[in-house]
Design a protein around this motif. Structure first.
Motif, mmCIF file in Angstrom:
data_model
loop_
_atom_site.group_PDB
_atom_site.id
_atom_site.type_symbol
_atom_site.label_atom_id
_atom_site.label_comp_id
_atom_site.label_asym_id
_atom_site.label_seq_id
_atom_site.Cartn_x
_atom_site.Cartn_y
_atom_site.Cartn_z
ATOM 1 N N GLU A 42 0.826 -1.207 0.000
ATOM 2 C CA GLU A 42 0.000 0.000 0.000
ATOM 3 C C GLU A 42 0.865 1.264 0.000
ATOM 4 O O GLU A 42 0.514 2.266 -0.623
ATOM 5 C CB GLU A 42 -0.917 -0.002 1.219
ATOM 6 N N LEU A 43 1.994 1.222 0.691
ATOM 7 C CA LEU A 43 2.864 2.399 0.774
ATOM 8 C C LEU A 43 3.707 2.618 -0.481
ATOM 9 O O LEU A 43 4.096 3.749 -0.780
ATOM 10 C CB LEU A 43 3.791 2.280 1.983
ATOM 11 N N LEU A 44 4.011 1.541 -1.198
ATOM 12 C CA LEU A 44 4.890 1.634 -2.369
ATOM 13 C C LEU A 44 4.184 1.096 -3.616
ATOM 14 O O LEU A 44 4.478 -0.004 -4.087
ATOM 15 C CB LEU A 44 6.182 0.848 -2.128
ATOM 16 N N PRO A 45 3.260 1.861 -4.190
ATOM 17 C CA PRO A 45 2.558 1.373 -5.381
ATOM 18 C C PRO A 45 3.478 1.354 -6.602
ATOM 19 O O PRO A 45 4.508 2.032 -6.640
ATOM 20 C CB PRO A 45 1.427 2.385 -5.562
ATOM 21 N N ILE A 46 3.087 0.561 -7.590
ATOM 22 C CA ILE A 46 3.847 0.443 -8.830
ATOM 23 C C ILE A 46 3.288 1.461 -9.827
ATOM 24 O O ILE A 46 2.084 1.505 -10.058
ATOM 25 C CB ILE A 46 3.727 -0.983 -9.404
ATOM 26 N N SER A 47 4.166 2.249 -10.428
ATOM 27 C CA SER A 47 3.745 3.225 -11.439
ATOM 28 C C SER A 47 3.723 2.559 -12.812
ATOM 29 O O SER A 47 4.683 1.905 -13.216
ATOM 30 C CB SER A 47 4.699 4.415 -11.477
ATOM 31 N N VAL A 48 2.609 2.720 -13.516
ATOM 32 C CA VAL A 48 2.434 2.120 -14.836
ATOM 33 C C VAL A 48 1.995 3.205 -15.808
ATOM 34 O O VAL A 48 1.052 3.953 -15.533
ATOM 35 C CB VAL A 48 1.354 1.002 -14.786
ATOM 36 N N ALA A 49 2.674 3.290 -16.954
ATOM 37 C CA ALA A 49 2.308 4.255 -17.983
ATOM 38 C C ALA A 49 1.250 3.632 -18.889
ATOM 39 O O ALA A 49 1.444 2.547 -19.428
ATOM 40 C CB ALA A 49 3.527 4.647 -18.795
ATOM 41 N N ARG A 50 0.113 4.332 -19.035
ATOM 42 C CA ARG A 50 -0.960 3.883 -19.914
ATOM 43 C C ARG A 50 -1.371 5.051 -20.797
ATOM 44 O O ARG A 50 -1.795 6.090 -20.294
ATOM 45 C CB ARG A 50 -2.151 3.403 -19.108
ATOM 46 N N LYS A 51 -1.224 4.858 -22.095
ATOM 47 C CA LYS A 51 -1.511 5.908 -23.081
ATOM 48 C C LYS A 51 -0.769 7.170 -22.693
ATOM 49 O O LYS A 51 0.446 7.192 -22.660
ATOM 50 C CB LYS A 51 -3.001 6.107 -23.221
ATOM 51 N N ASN A 52 -1.467 8.229 -22.372
ATOM 52 C CA ASN A 52 -0.812 9.490 -22.027
ATOM 53 C C ASN A 52 -0.846 9.766 -20.537
ATOM 54 O O ASN A 52 -0.558 10.873 -20.109
ATOM 55 C CB ASN A 52 -1.480 10.651 -22.772
ATOM 56 N N GLU A 53 -1.205 8.775 -19.751
ATOM 57 C CA GLU A 53 -1.321 8.955 -18.308
ATOM 58 C C GLU A 53 -0.433 7.965 -17.572
ATOM 59 O O GLU A 53 -0.006 6.968 -18.123
ATOM 60 C CB GLU A 53 -2.773 8.752 -17.878
#
Length: 90
Positions: A42-53
């Motif tokens: 919960e403290l360290l979420p994974i960042s994922v690039a989707r389209k332009n966001e």
């Protein structure tokens, strides 16, 4: 929206007061590892690039489900509540 929050807090309080949180079974180490992974997920979420966001995906649900299967509903709900509170304040 407020009614749902009040109902959720009531259920959380009922689960916490029931005293049936679990005994950590035969493997208390596994219990505490899973609780720690729920909090870290919960403290360290994974960042994922989707389209332009860019979105953040939390992995805490996976470990909470493992906790649910090994220790029961109360342990999973309380660990997610703890993780959510820590994520909100930190």
């Amino acid at each position: 929206m407020i009614a749902v929050s009040i109902l959720g807090l009531g259920v959380l309080a009922w689960i916490a007061a029931s005293g049936n949180v679990g005994s950590a079974g035969d493997n208390p180490e596994v219990f505490w590892i899973l609780v720690g992974l729920v909090v870290l997920g919960e403290l360290l979420p994974i960042s994922v690039a989707r389209k332009n966001e860019e979105e953040e995906i939390s992995t805490s649900t996976i470990f909470a489900f493992a906790l649910l299967l090994t220790e029961g509903v109360a342990a999973a709900v309380l660990s997610l509540a703890l993780a959510g509170l820590l994520a909100y304040y930190f």
